[in-house]
Scaffold this motif. Structure first.
Motif, short mmCIF file in Angstrom:
data_model
loop_
_atom_site.label_atom_id
_atom_site.label_comp_id
_atom_site.label_asym_id
_atom_site.label_seq_id
_atom_site.Cartn_x
_atom_site.Cartn_y
_atom_site.Cartn_z
N THR A 40 7.86 1.96 -0.32
CA THR A 40 7.05 2.90 -1.10
C THR A 40 6.81 4.11 -0.21
OG1 THR A 40 5.97 1.14 -2.36
CG2 THR A 40 4.85 3.28 -2.27
N LEU A 41 7.47 5.20 -0.51
CA LEU A 41 7.47 6.37 0.37
C LEU A 41 6.30 7.31 0.10
CD1 LEU A 41 11.30 7.07 0.23
CD2 LEU A 41 10.03 5.81 1.98
N LEU A 42 5.80 7.29 -1.12
CA LEU A 42 4.65 8.11 -1.48
C LEU A 42 3.93 7.46 -2.63
CD1 LEU A 42 2.95 10.80 -1.51
CD2 LEU A 42 4.65 11.66 -3.14
N GLU A 43 2.62 7.43 -2.55
CA GLU A 43 1.83 6.88 -3.64
C GLU A 43 0.51 7.64 -3.72
OE1 GLU A 43 0.97 2.50 -5.53
OE2 GLU A 43 1.09 2.70 -3.35
N THR A 44 0.13 8.04 -4.93
CA THR A 44 -1.14 8.73 -5.11
C THR A 44 -1.96 7.99 -6.16
OG1 THR A 44 -0.52 10.24 -6.91
CG2 THR A 44 0.04 10.92 -4.65
N ALA A 45 -3.26 8.16 -6.06
CA ALA A 45 -4.17 7.53 -7.03
C ALA A 45 -5.43 8.36 -7.14
CB ALA A 45 -4.51 6.11 -6.61
N LEU A 46 -6.00 8.37 -8.33
CA LEU A 46 -7.26 9.08 -8.56
C LEU A 46 -8.40 8.15 -8.16
CD1 LEU A 46 -8.68 11.61 -9.73
CD2 LEU A 46 -8.68 10.43 -11.93
N ARG A 47 -9.06 8.45 -7.06
CA ARG A 47 -10.15 7.61 -6.56
C ARG A 47 -11.52 8.09 -7.04
NH1 ARG A 47 -7.22 3.31 -5.39
NH2 ARG A 47 -5.71 3.64 -3.70
N ASP A 48 -11.67 9.41 -7.13
CA ASP A 48 -12.96 9.98 -7.51
C ASP A 48 -12.76 10.95 -8.66
OD1 ASP A 48 -15.42 11.14 -7.78
OD2 ASP A 48 -15.58 11.85 -5.71
N PRO A 49 -13.06 10.54 -9.90
CA PRO A 49 -12.85 11.43 -11.06
C PRO A 49 -13.61 12.74 -10.96
CG PRO A 49 -13.23 9.18 -11.78
CD PRO A 49 -13.54 9.22 -10.31
N GLY A 50 -14.64 12.81 -10.12
CA GLY A 50 -15.41 14.04 -9.99
C GLY A 50 -14.75 15.08 -9.11
N ARG A 51 -13.72 14.70 -8.37
CA ARG A 51 -13.02 15.64 -7.49
C ARG A 51 -11.67 16.00 -8.09
NH1 ARG A 51 -12.23 13.65 -1.61
NH2 ARG A 51 -11.58 15.85 -1.45
N ARG A 52 -11.26 17.26 -7.94
CA ARG A 52 -9.95 17.71 -8.43
C ARG A 52 -8.88 17.44 -7.37
NH1 ARG A 52 -9.63 19.52 -13.59
NH2 ARG A 52 -7.60 18.72 -13.04
N ALA A 53 -8.74 16.16 -7.02
CA ALA A 53 -7.78 15.76 -6.01
C ALA A 53 -7.42 14.30 -6.21
CB ALA A 53 -8.33 15.99 -4.60
N VAL A 54 -6.25 13.93 -5.72
CA VAL A 54 -5.85 12.53 -5.69
C VAL A 54 -5.72 12.11 -4.23
CG1 VAL A 54 -4.67 12.50 -7.91
CG2 VAL A 54 -3.42 13.20 -5.86
N GLN A 55 -5.89 10.83 -3.99
CA GLN A 55 -5.70 10.31 -2.63
C GLN A 55 -4.23 9.95 -2.48
OE1 GLN A 55 -7.93 10.18 -0.17
NE2 GLN A 55 -6.38 9.42 1.25
N ALA A 56 -3.55 10.58 -1.53
CA ALA A 56 -2.13 10.35 -1.32
C ALA A 56 -1.91 9.53 -0.05
CB ALA A 56 -1.38 11.68 -1.21
N ALA A 57 -0.89 8.67 -0.09
CA ALA A 57 -0.50 7.89 1.08
C ALA A 57 1.02 7.93 1.17
CB ALA A 57 -1.00 6.45 0.96
N TRP A 58 1.54 8.39 2.30
CA TRP A 58 2.98 8.46 2.45
C TRP A 58 3.44 7.68 3.67
CZ3 TRP A 58 0.04 13.03 2.43
CH2 TRP A 58 -0.13 13.65 3.67
N HIS A 59 4.67 7.23 3.58
CA HIS A 59 5.27 6.36 4.59
C HIS A 59 5.40 7.10 5.92
CE1 HIS A 59 7.63 3.07 6.14
NE2 HIS A 59 8.69 3.83 6.31
N THR A 60 4.90 6.47 6.97
CA THR A 60 4.98 7.06 8.31
C THR A 60 5.78 6.18 9.26
OG1 THR A 60 2.81 8.09 8.01
CG2 THR A 60 3.66 7.96 10.26
N GLY A 61 5.55 4.86 9.19
CA GLY A 61 6.21 3.94 10.11
C GLY A 61 5.57 4.00 11.48
N GLY A 62 6.08 3.22 12.39
CA GLY A 62 5.55 3.23 13.74
C GLY A 62 4.20 2.55 13.81
N ALA A 63 3.38 3.00 14.76
CA ALA A 63 2.07 2.39 14.97
C ALA A 63 1.15 2.59 13.79
CB ALA A 63 1.44 2.97 16.24
N VAL A 64 1.29 3.75 13.10
CA VAL A 64 0.50 4.03 11.90
C VAL A 64 1.46 4.01 10.71
CG1 VAL A 64 -1.02 5.66 10.74
CG2 VAL A 64 -1.08 5.47 13.24
N PRO A 65 1.46 2.93 9.93
CA PRO A 65 2.48 2.79 8.87
C PRO A 65 2.33 3.79 7.73
CG PRO A 65 0.89 1.00 8.75
CD PRO A 65 0.59 1.74 10.01
#
Length: 378
Positions: free
Chosen positions: A124-149
């Motif tokens: 899964t190289l990129l995944e976003t989700a709406l965590r806070d409906p009150g904010r005009r943003a999504v929380q994104a997580a992208w693949h890094t690998g290494g010590a911090v995946p």
């Protein structure tokens, strides 16, 4: 690795929940025809492809979906918070291998991306989700690998995160490089799209001679013919041959003549009958001429927003043609499909078209492979 594999291309369109389509996945080849009766969703499929292309080009959601409620399947019911939405996606093949992109859009009560996922190479190289409906943003997580995946950061909820990812990744780890390459593969494939729907009435009006890149409605056809006739004699000769096969009268050449005020109009050289302005042709003949020109030229001539910093050899132009056979008789439709098959077989262009009853899906393609998506049987 084959030359075609170097060019990212969309090989599947997914309409998980979009207008009349639910849980649908349609294969796309070099030449794909969406067939079926009126109301079966042919135009809707091309509309979704165009929407993905525009999102990949960086356009905001409200520009791409001006009436988002119309994109929601009719049977969809709002949840306890009054939310309804739609989902579209695609698979892009290229140097990274198959990469899947899926986007969930909330249409009501507010238009926003509520989830996006890009997967490839078993990750899964990129995944976003709406965590806070009150904010005009999504929380994104992208693949890094290494010590911090995984790297996490907020991204705007009105843009395609995949298109923004190359601006956020440093490319310092193998995982980051993979995510970056996959995002670029998807963006290159989706942006290399030319939606084309020739409008005969507009094509009958003279064009400004400096407008040498063909627009989607082909209303500046004359200016483009002026340019292509002088730039590539071989393709011009092939175009004349194709037009000769699709027009009722004699066709010796396609020429242009200057008019006052810097305008130009296209002429059909009919040999002994002399030159005739193309605006006297019927609607079907004008659409046939325009589509043949599109299939035989390429991104250097068409008004398409390809990725400027990527070599043309790494991009494959895809023409989207809704109503491909509109106003054409069976002979014209067969001839034009033959032109499309030859151009697609050479890797010159890809075509995704919606067709009606005029096209005989069993003949007219020169024996080349045609992917037929029959929505009448779906």
């Amino acid at each position: 690795m084959s030359v075609s594999r170097l060019r990212p291309v969309v090989t599947e369109l997914r309409l998980s929940a979009y207008k009349t389509h639910t849980r649908a996945a349609y294969p796309l080849g070099p030449l794909t025809l969406f067939a079926g009766p009126s109301g079966s969703g042919k135009s809707t499929a091309l509309e979704a492809y165009t929407a993905l292309s525009r999102l990949a080009g960086g356009e905001p959601l409200d520009a791409v979906f001006p009436d988002p409620a119309a994109c929601v399947p009719r049977r969809a019911r709002p949840d306890s918070q009054g939310r309804r939405g739609f989902r579209i996606g695609c698979t892009v093949d290229g140097p990274v291998g198959p990469v899947q992109l899926d986007v969930a859009v909330q249409a009501e009560p507010e238009l926003r991306v509520v989830g996006e996922r890009m997967t490839g190479a078993g990750e899964t190289l990129l995944e976003t989700a709406l965590r806070d409906p009150g904010r005009r943003a999504v929380q994104a997580a992208w693949h890094t690998g290494g010590a911090v995946p995984v790297t996490r950061a907020p991204l705007p909820d009105d843009r395609l995160a995949t298109a923004l990812l190359p601006l956020r990744i440093a490319g310092t780890t193998a995982g980051q490089l993979l995510a970056l390459a996959a995002a670029e593969q998807v963006v290159i494939a989706l942006r290399s799209v030319f939606p084309c729907d020739p409008v005969p009435d507009r094509m009958r009006v003279p064009a400004r001679r400096e407008e040498g890149r063909l627009r989607a409605g082909c209303d500046n056809l004359a200016a483009v013919l002026l340019r292509t006739r002088t730039e590539c004699a071989t393709r011009h000769t092939a175009l004349v041959g194709a037009v000769r096969a699709g027009c009722a009268g004699p066709v010796a050449d396609l020429t242009t003549e200057p008019l006052t005020g810097g305008a130009v109009r296209a002429l059909l050289d009919q040999g002994e009958l002399g030159a005739m302005p193309v605006d006297r042709l019927g609607d079907g003949e004008l659409r046939y001429l325009a589509l043949a020109l599109v299939l035989m030229t390429g991104p250097e001539v068409l008004d398409v927003d390809t990725v400027k910093d990527v070599l043309p050899a790494r991009q494959a132009l895809t023409v989207l043609a809704d109503g491909f056979d509109r106003c054409l008789d069976r002979r014209q439709a067969g001839e034009l499909l033959g032109v499309a098959a030859r151009m697609c077989a050479r890797g010159h262009v890809r075509l995704v078209a919606a067709v009606g009853d005029t096209v005989d899906l069993g003949v007219g393609a020169g024996g080349e492979d045609v992917t037929v998506v029959d929505l009448g049987r779906a």
